[in-house]
Design an enzyme around this catalytic site. Structure first.
Site, PDB file in Angstrom:
ATOM      1  N   GLU A  15       0.808  -1.216   0.000  1.00 52.05           N
ATOM      2  CA  GLU A  15       0.000   0.000   0.000  1.00 52.05           C
ATOM      3  C   GLU A  15       0.847   1.274   0.000  1.00 52.05           C
ATOM      4  OE1 GLU A  15      -3.940  -0.066   2.176  1.00 52.05           O
ATOM      5  OE2 GLU A  15      -2.876  -1.635   3.277  1.00 52.05           O
ATOM      6  N   SER A 167      -6.706  -1.788   0.775  1.00 47.36           N
ATOM      7  CA  SER A 167      -6.652  -1.569  -0.671  1.00 47.36           C
ATOM      8  C   SER A 167      -7.021  -2.814  -1.475  1.00 47.36           C
ATOM      9  CB  SER A 167      -5.264  -1.073  -1.107  1.00 47.36           C
ATOM     10  OG  SER A 167      -5.036   0.227  -0.630  1.00 47.36           O
ATOM     11  N   SER A 307      -9.736   9.629  -4.894  1.00 45.05           N
ATOM     12  CA  SER A 307     -10.228   8.887  -3.728  1.00 45.05           C
ATOM     13  C   SER A 307     -11.590   9.401  -3.265  1.00 45.05           C
ATOM     14  CB  SER A 307      -9.228   8.985  -2.573  1.00 45.05           C
ATOM     15  OG  SER A 307      -8.032   8.300  -2.860  1.00 45.05           O
TER      16      SER A 307
END
EC number: 6.3.2.4
Length: 335
Positions: A15, A167, A307
């Protein structure tokens, strides 16, 4: 005098790639006239600040100071933008607690707890109006018999994922028994995810993600929800970070009653888990029942330009820089 902010990025897992993108976006949005921002990279090999000339200056781990140009810089606050280990699982939070340096995220206990999907579900199991998919939690010692445990307790299809990952790394949707062992091994072997696996029965419904934060006035603010529609089998790593694979609708098309119900649930989750700063809760709205099913909570949600949280902040009518500044001011008040 401007507050000195250590904007921390990197990490010890896959990540880290997302962390670098998140921190770069946060750095671009923060008010540099108000704060002195130092981007601090944390890797297994080194912790350092890289100056404009590309020279790396090591952080002193003994007291989190930065020797720079003959001075020793101390920081007023850590803005933690490390997804996964060690920024999301409580390790950095424990470190900063020992040094009495405030930070923007949940505390060490909440961070560690919420990284463990199975334990988190246990804490949230009796929240009114919130439902949990049937699941089993597998430990490394149970790996030889994992297949039997899952098939004797759950019905296909399954979601198989690392119990302490993010994720969507190491996650698989299993539609037939022949796929199960490979999916379990993939989840167990995901790097730095604790050697635990959670397997859940699949919930058929619309998928949503919604942020909530506490502002400098002490108020809990629920952001508009985002609905996720993906061309992939599920919302996996590629769907999250490869443009064009997912349609994200912010604000989501929810009725007023559904919005109010989701907000009640999010506030209860935030309080029940003793959250701080911003968190994001992912959930399903089951097709046939209109029930909200908890997926997971993210205490260091992604802050790349695409995001969810930045989308929701804009939909809320707030600038991203003001939002991040609010997180800083709220954290500084706790000092």
């Amino acid at each position: 005098m401007k507050a000195k902010i250590a904007l921390i990025t990197g990490g010890y897992t896959g990540e880290a790639e997302v962390s670098f993108k998140s921190s770069a976006f946060v750095n671009s949005q923060l008010d540099h006239d108000k704060y002195d921002i130092y981007l601090i990279t944390v890797t297994k090999e080194a912790w350092y600040y890289e100056d404009l000339d590309g020279k790396r200056h090591p952080i002193s781990k003994a007291d989190f100071t930065l020797p720079l140009h003959g001075d020793i810089l101390t920081f007023d606050l850590a803005f933690i933008m490390v997804h996964g280990v060690p920024g999301e699982d409580g390790r950095l939070q424990s470190y900063f607690d020992l040094l009495d340096i405030p930070y923007t995220s949940c505390d060490a206990l909440t961070s560690a707890l919420t990284m463990n999907k199975g334990y988190t579900k246990a804490i949230l199991s009796d929240i009114p109006e919130l439902h949990l998919a049937k699941s089993v939690l597998l430990f490394e010692s149970q790996r030889p018999e994992a297949l039997k445990i899952v098939e004797s307790n759950l019905s296909l299809p399954y979601f198989v994922k690392p119990n302490a990952g993010g994720s969507s790394i190491g996650m698989t949707k299993v539609k037939e028994s022949a796929q199960l062992q490979e999916a379990i091994d993939k989840a167990f072997d995901a790097e730095n995810t604790g050697k635990q696996v959670i397997v859940e029965e699949f919930v058929t419904g619309r998928e949503f993600s919604e942020g909530i934060f506490r502002n400098s006035k002490g108020e809990l603010v629920v952001l508009p929800a985002t609905e996720v529609r993906t061309t992939r089998e599920f919302f996996d790593y590629e769907a999250k970070y490869v443009p064009g694979l997912t349609e994200e609708i912010t604000p989501a098309d929810l009725t007023v009653e559904q919005q109010e119900r989701a907000a009640r649930i999010l506030r209860e989750i935030y309080v029940r888990l003793n959250c701080k700063g911003m968190v994001r809760v992912d959930f399903f709205l089951e097709n046939d029942t209109d029930k909200f099913y908890f997926i997971e909570i993210n205490t260091i949600p992604g802050q790349t330009p695409q995001s969810f949280i930045p989308q929701q902040v804009r939909a809320f009518g707030m600038k991203e820089g003001d939002f991040y500044g609010e997180l800083i001011e709220t954290a500084l008040q706790s000092k």
